[in-house]
Enzyme design. Structure first.
Site, PDB file in Angstrom:
ATOM      1  N   ASP A  14       1.131  26.693 -63.731  1.00 34.98           N
ATOM      2  CA  ASP A  14      -0.295  26.716 -64.109  1.00 34.98           C
ATOM      3  C   ASP A  14      -0.592  27.067 -65.569  1.00 34.98           C
ATOM      4  O   ASP A  14      -1.609  27.709 -65.859  1.00 34.98           O
ATOM      5  CB  ASP A  14      -1.047  27.692 -63.209  1.00 34.98           C
ATOM      6  N   LYS A 109      -1.172  20.883 -57.188  1.00 35.21           N
ATOM      7  CA  LYS A 109      -1.452  21.805 -56.093  1.00 35.21           C
ATOM      8  C   LYS A 109      -2.929  22.164 -56.052  1.00 35.21           C
ATOM      9  O   LYS A 109      -3.638  22.014 -57.056  1.00 35.21           O
ATOM     10  CB  LYS A 109      -0.592  23.065 -56.201  1.00 35.21           C
ATOM     11  N   CYS A 142      -0.782  33.087 -58.785  1.00 38.04           N
ATOM     12  CA  CYS A 142      -0.025  31.881 -58.456  1.00 38.04           C
ATOM     13  C   CYS A 142       1.478  32.040 -58.634  1.00 38.04           C
ATOM     14  O   CYS A 142       2.256  31.483 -57.854  1.00 38.04           O
ATOM     15  CB  CYS A 142      -0.547  30.705 -59.271  1.00 38.04           C
TER      16      CYS A 142
END
Length: 204
Positions: A14, A109, A142
């Site tokens: 991310d 995702k 995450c």
């Protein structure tokens, strides 16, 4: 001393404009992760893994235009009000300094964990990866979610302490402390040293 298993891979979590850029949606909400310190470390690791012919993967969060694939939130949710993380938007793109190369696989995702409702596990198994080295943001969200799931799926896991980050140092350190039970942590230098000790067969 860190020892990598026979088939490691680097996973970058991310590192997107939304979470890390000063103009991203999370900065507008006062929740930006400052990537200044970790971008060089991630790129150092990428260079080392690529030089050893070991795969590099990216995770990228992104949602449909109507957010129908996002976990249900309260009405007036800030991300949706800001039109944040829409798939294909600048906000959802990976930082320019970390732009994936053509042979670096990007897995999309919609949840915190990179394994939930994604192709990540099947891709890793196809490549016979048995040890994930995690970098990126946020350490306590995450990254930690992905590390925990990877561990439960029987991958060896190492979270890189100086190549991960989140909105503040206490939360970063708390997550690293928790992850000692889910594969453990190591520094960028320790990972690169362990990488150099892998059998030559991994480098061909």
């Amino acid at each position: 001393m860190l020892q990598l298993d026979s088939a490691p891979a680097l996973l970058v979590v991310d590192m997107q404009n939304a979470f890390c850029h000063k103009q991203g949606s999370f900065a507008k909400m006062g929740m930006q992760s400052d990537p200044t310190a970790i971008i060089p470390q991630i790129n150092n690791l990428r260079s080392a893994f690529r030089a050893a012919n070991i795969p590099v993967f990216f995770l990228r969060t992104g949602y449909n235009a109507d957010y129908s694939d996002r976990r249900s939130r309260s009405r007036g949710d800030s991300v949706e009000k800001l039109q944040g993380l829409l798939r294909g938007s600048w906000d959802a793109e990976i930082l320019e300094e970390l732009t994936p190369q053509s042979d670096e696989h990007v897995v999309e995702k919609t949840r915190n964990s990179g394994f939930l409702r994604t192709s990540l596990e099947s891709i890793l198994k196809e490549r016979r990866v048995n040890h994930l080295v995690l970098t990126g943001v946020g350490t306590d969200v995450c990254v930690e979610s992905t590390a925990r799931d990877a561990y439960q799926l029987d991958f060896a896991v190492t979270t890189v302490s100086d190549a991960t980050g989140t909105c503040n140092e206490p939360d970063h350190l708390a997550a690293l402390h928790a992850l000692r039970m889910f594969g453990g942590t190591a520094s960028t230098a320790e990972v690169i040293e362990a990488l150099q000790k892998l059998p030559d067969s991994r480098n061909q």
